[in-house]
Motif scaffolding. Sequence first.
Motif, mmCIF file in Angstrom:
data_model
loop_
_atom_site.group_PDB
_atom_site.id
_atom_site.type_symbol
_atom_site.label_atom_id
_atom_site.label_comp_id
_atom_site.label_asym_id
_atom_site.label_seq_id
_atom_site.Cartn_x
_atom_site.Cartn_y
_atom_site.Cartn_z
ATOM 1 N N ALA A 99 0.810 -1.218 0.000
ATOM 2 C CA ALA A 99 0.000 0.000 0.000
ATOM 3 C C ALA A 99 0.842 1.266 0.000
ATOM 4 N N SER A 100 2.108 1.168 0.388
ATOM 5 C CA SER A 100 2.941 2.363 0.568
ATOM 6 C C SER A 100 3.185 3.129 -0.727
ATOM 7 N N LYS A 101 3.116 2.468 -1.857
ATOM 8 C CA LYS A 101 3.439 3.137 -3.116
ATOM 9 C C LYS A 101 2.434 4.224 -3.486
ATOM 10 N N ASP A 102 1.243 4.236 -2.902
ATOM 11 C CA ASP A 102 0.219 5.210 -3.256
ATOM 12 C C ASP A 102 0.138 6.383 -2.284
ATOM 13 N N ILE A 103 0.908 6.341 -1.204
ATOM 14 C CA ILE A 103 0.812 7.390 -0.200
ATOM 15 C C ILE A 103 1.167 8.756 -0.773
#
Length: 411
Positions: A99-103
Amino acid sequence: MNFNYVQFITDPFILIFMSVISGLLIGKIEIKRIKIGNSGGLFTGLVIGWFVYRKYILPYEGGENIPLHINKILENGMIPKEIFHFVLICFIASVGLLASKDIGKVIKKYGVKFILVGFSVIFTGALICYVASYFNREFNIYSVAGVYIGALTCSPGLAAALESVSNVGREAEAMIGLGYAVGYIPGVAIITLSMQILPIIFKLDIKKEKRRFNYEMRKEKEKNDLDRIDFEVLSFLFICILGSFMGQIRIYMGPVIKYLSFGTAGGVLIAGLILGHIGKIGFMNFRMNPKILMAIRELSLSIFLAIVGLRYGYSTITTIGDRGGELLGLALVCSTISILMGFIVGRYIFKINGIILLGALCGSMTSTPGLTSAIDSIDSEDVMAGYGATYPFALIGKIIFSILIHRLFIG
């Protein structure tokens, strides 16, 4: 050589393998575009756990000359907590990294809009469950907390809730598992059907929304020159240990909640999101191949849900007939109104593109089946932008609310 069938069938790893395999097979069954996928292991685990405990373990309760392998189950449950926690940490770490890639994109392009859409969904669900329990004191407080997490289809929230009541006793854990099992199917069904029905009810012009989406995406670019590695064990384990430490930090939340910690689940999730977004620290690279992370996530999720079913199968099935119908109704109301509230807030308050909003609602519910239904509904994968943007914040929010709900109930 004498083969001890009972010792074999009660071995924790054999139980896990049987539950996962049978659960995955059942999860492939699709009815009207609805299938339970990895969560099949939860339900097969419940049945297997109930059957094995009733037939092979229950007769020894309170007895003497108990075989060693039976005594271990009586003392530690069907599956030892150590296995449960290890699988939980692997699952949460992989979710956080994915999920971190969209932060960065969320903060840069959409600000707090998607965060507030996700918050409106999870807060509405929590409020409904709290009000229902306030006016109906016959509800078991722990089962209602489980219904909330199940109706909003959140496995990490289940992990956090189980961990937060681990010091209360096995019965409290079983009631949370019961509520989750009862609430999950309505949650999946409602979010899946909503993706088909909402565009019709609110008369979304899909072609117009697609043109608007393409225009918005052309205006927003994010540079990311950091090379991705396949997988690095050191970096992955560093997230696990740092997150476990972060989860033990106690934060003062006021006189009602008092002190709150994220627990292992929340701490590891936050560590994965932060370090995954940073990308690289010294010789450690946290940008890993998403296919490998997804494989870890899928495997650990399947095992995690199977363990939950096995640990609480007997208590769940023997008590579901008591208030199962009322819990099921609560789950339907919780998921329906929560999704509707999120759509109204996103569409009519923040004027969010309809395609992105459908994905954001699936992200708020952390529902992969819902995302699949949304893609089919509008014949486009563009909804994944909203899904990925909302997903990590919804995860954190659900973990917080899953802890707060039972804290408010028990004081």
